[in-house]
Design an enzyme around this catalytic site. Structure first.
Site, short mmCIF file in Angstrom:
data_model
loop_
_atom_site.label_atom_id
_atom_site.label_comp_id
_atom_site.label_asym_id
_atom_site.label_seq_id
_atom_site.Cartn_x
_atom_site.Cartn_y
_atom_site.Cartn_z
N ARG A 135 -1.05 2.56 -3.05
CA ARG A 135 -1.25 1.21 -3.59
C ARG A 135 -0.98 0.23 -2.46
O ARG A 135 -0.57 0.61 -1.37
CB ARG A 135 -0.40 0.95 -4.84
CG ARG A 135 0.91 1.61 -4.97
CD ARG A 135 1.92 1.22 -3.94
NE ARG A 135 2.07 -0.22 -3.87
CZ ARG A 135 2.55 -0.87 -2.84
NH1 ARG A 135 2.92 -0.22 -1.73
NH2 ARG A 135 2.68 -2.17 -2.84
N GLY A 136 -1.22 -1.07 -2.74
CA GLY A 136 -1.15 -2.06 -1.67
C GLY A 136 -2.56 -2.27 -1.13
O GLY A 136 -3.25 -1.30 -0.80
N ASP A 174 -3.38 -9.74 -2.56
CA ASP A 174 -4.44 -8.78 -2.91
C ASP A 174 -5.82 -9.39 -2.78
O ASP A 174 -6.81 -8.70 -2.58
CB ASP A 174 -4.23 -8.26 -4.33
CG ASP A 174 -3.10 -7.26 -4.33
OD1 ASP A 174 -1.93 -7.70 -4.35
OD2 ASP A 174 -3.38 -6.05 -4.26
N LYS A 211 1.16 -9.57 -6.53
CA LYS A 211 1.88 -8.91 -7.62
C LYS A 211 2.48 -9.90 -8.60
O LYS A 211 3.03 -10.93 -8.21
CB LYS A 211 2.98 -8.02 -7.00
CG LYS A 211 3.80 -7.21 -7.97
CD LYS A 211 2.98 -6.40 -8.93
CE LYS A 211 1.95 -5.51 -8.27
NZ LYS A 211 0.98 -4.92 -9.25
O1 MRU Z 1 -0.09 -2.95 -7.63
P1 MRU Z 1 0.16 -2.82 -6.17
O2 MRU Z 1 1.43 -2.11 -5.83
O3 MRU Z 1 -1.05 -2.25 -5.45
O4 MRU Z 1 0.33 -4.32 -5.67
C1 MRU Z 1 0.56 -4.56 -4.31
C2 MRU Z 1 0.81 -5.96 -3.96
O5 MRU Z 1 0.81 -6.84 -4.80
C3 MRU Z 1 0.97 -6.28 -2.50
O6 MRU Z 1 1.81 -7.38 -2.33
C4 MRU Z 1 -0.40 -6.59 -1.89
O7 MRU Z 1 -1.31 -5.58 -2.17
C5 MRU Z 1 -0.31 -6.79 -0.42
S1 MRU Z 1 -0.02 -5.28 0.43
C6 MRU Z 1 0.08 -5.57 2.10
#
Ligand code: MRU
Length: 327
Positions: free
Chosen positions: A46-47, A219, A230
């Site tokens: 994820r990320g 994102d 997030k």
């Molecule tokens: O649901 P996730 O864990 O994929 O969400 C991730 C985030 O919100 C991160 O802050 C974002 O993807 C930036 S990662 C460098």
């Protein structure tokens, strides 16, 4: 310790199963695009940048196996809706295929470029911090969320590597606990000073003047600078604003969606109600209770002090700054 969320083995993609952290460090080998799409949907990886790079390797696997590359890309595209790095990576892979380029080499290049761009974000961002600071972060925008090094945590790494004293406060980040499980683990493993708090505690520490800056990832950033990240990020931005604390968003240009005019057009994922009604598979709410679970929220650009990108630091008016950087 060097955190490696993604390892490419030439004919298989190995992902660090982030669902098991911090209890267990286990890599899972994936052999086709379908397995990679499932891994993205199920949060094994994820990320935003890590999702994009993994999807690129998924397309490379499809090409290696002689599978239908368009069908593979279409399945991967549907795996998660908010992080635009996913769509960006797939579009780049399809353009590479159309140009007759080798898709394994293209995905490998994207992996390398992602680490390099995180390091550039780190250098630009570190220059914004004082020599001894306490920084609040939300979710995990670290090495685990990228091909390595991280965006928000990349800024912190670069500052520490440059000799600055950085203490990090990590929001636990309900409901999925990326802050408690991932950010706290990653920084602790590396010996970076980290203190875990619940999301509900940050207002108290803002009031006490604890934070010098907030740094988060994104994102998807709209053409006007509104940034989806997030769930809970907007709350932190409002608090930072109310207390006069700089609020920085760190993200590569691949997170900016110039075709999305404002944050209102960013698709917000809503995941399983179980993420709210249970913790570690233990139910914490009445059976059958109604639940809402947006996984992301949008911080309006007026609350963002600067966007730290791999091409420099963007400031308001963001529409102009973003147009300029893509010129
Ligand atoms: O649901 P996730 O864990 O994929 O969400 C991730 C985030 O919100 C991160 O802050 C974002 O993807 C930036 S990662 C460098």
């Amino acid at each position: 310790m060097h955190v490696e969320p993604i390892r490419w083995r030439g004919d298989a993609l190995e992902l660090l199963d982030q669902r098991l952290l911090p209890r267990e460090v286990r890599y899972v080998a994936l052999h086709d695009a379908h397995e990679v799409a499932n891994a993205i949907r199920d949060m094994m990886v994820r990320g935003a940048p890590a999702i994009g790079v993994s999807a690129a390797f998924g397309v490379a696997l499809a090409a290696q196996r002689g599978d239908d590359v368009d069908a593979a890309a279409a399945e991967l595209r549907k795996s998660r809706p908010t992080a635009v790095n996913l769509m960006w990576a797939l579009d780049r892979m399809l353009r590479a295929r159309d140009a007759g380029r080798d898709l394994t080499a293209e995905a490998e290049a994207m992996f390398r470029e992602d680490v390099e761009s995180c390091k550039r974000i780190g250098r630009f961002g570190a220059a914004l911090l004082g020599n001894s600071v306490t920084v609040l972060t939300h979710c995990n925008a670290g090495a685990l969320a990228t091909a390595g090094y991280g965006t928000a945590l990349g800024v912190i790494r670069a500052a520490v590597e440059g000799g600055k004293r950085v203490a990090v406060f990590a929001d636990e980040t309900r409901p999925y606990l990326q802050g408690a499980r991932l950010t706290a683990w990653e920084l602790h493993e590396e010996g970076i000073d980290v203190t875990l708090i619940t999301d509900s505690m940050s207002g108290h520490f803002f009031q006490q003047g604890k934070f010098d800056a907030v740094i988060v990832g994104a994102d998807r950033i709209a053409a006007n600078g509104d940034a989806a990240n997030k769930i809970g990020t907007y709350t932190v931005a409002v608090l930072a604003n109310a207390h006069g604390v700089p609020f920085y968003v760190a993200a590569p240009l691949s997170t900016i969606d110039v075709h999305c005019p404002t944050g209102a057009q960013i698709p917000i994922e809503e995941r399983s109600a179980l993420e709210v009604t249970s913790i570690n598979n233990v139910s914490i709410a009445p059976e059958g209770i109604s639940v809402r679970h947006p996984a992301f929220d949008v911080t309006p650009s007026r609350l963002i002090t600067a966007i730290i990108t791999d091409r420099g630091v963007l400031r308001a008016p963001y529409e102009e700054a973003i147009r300029e950087v893509f010129r």
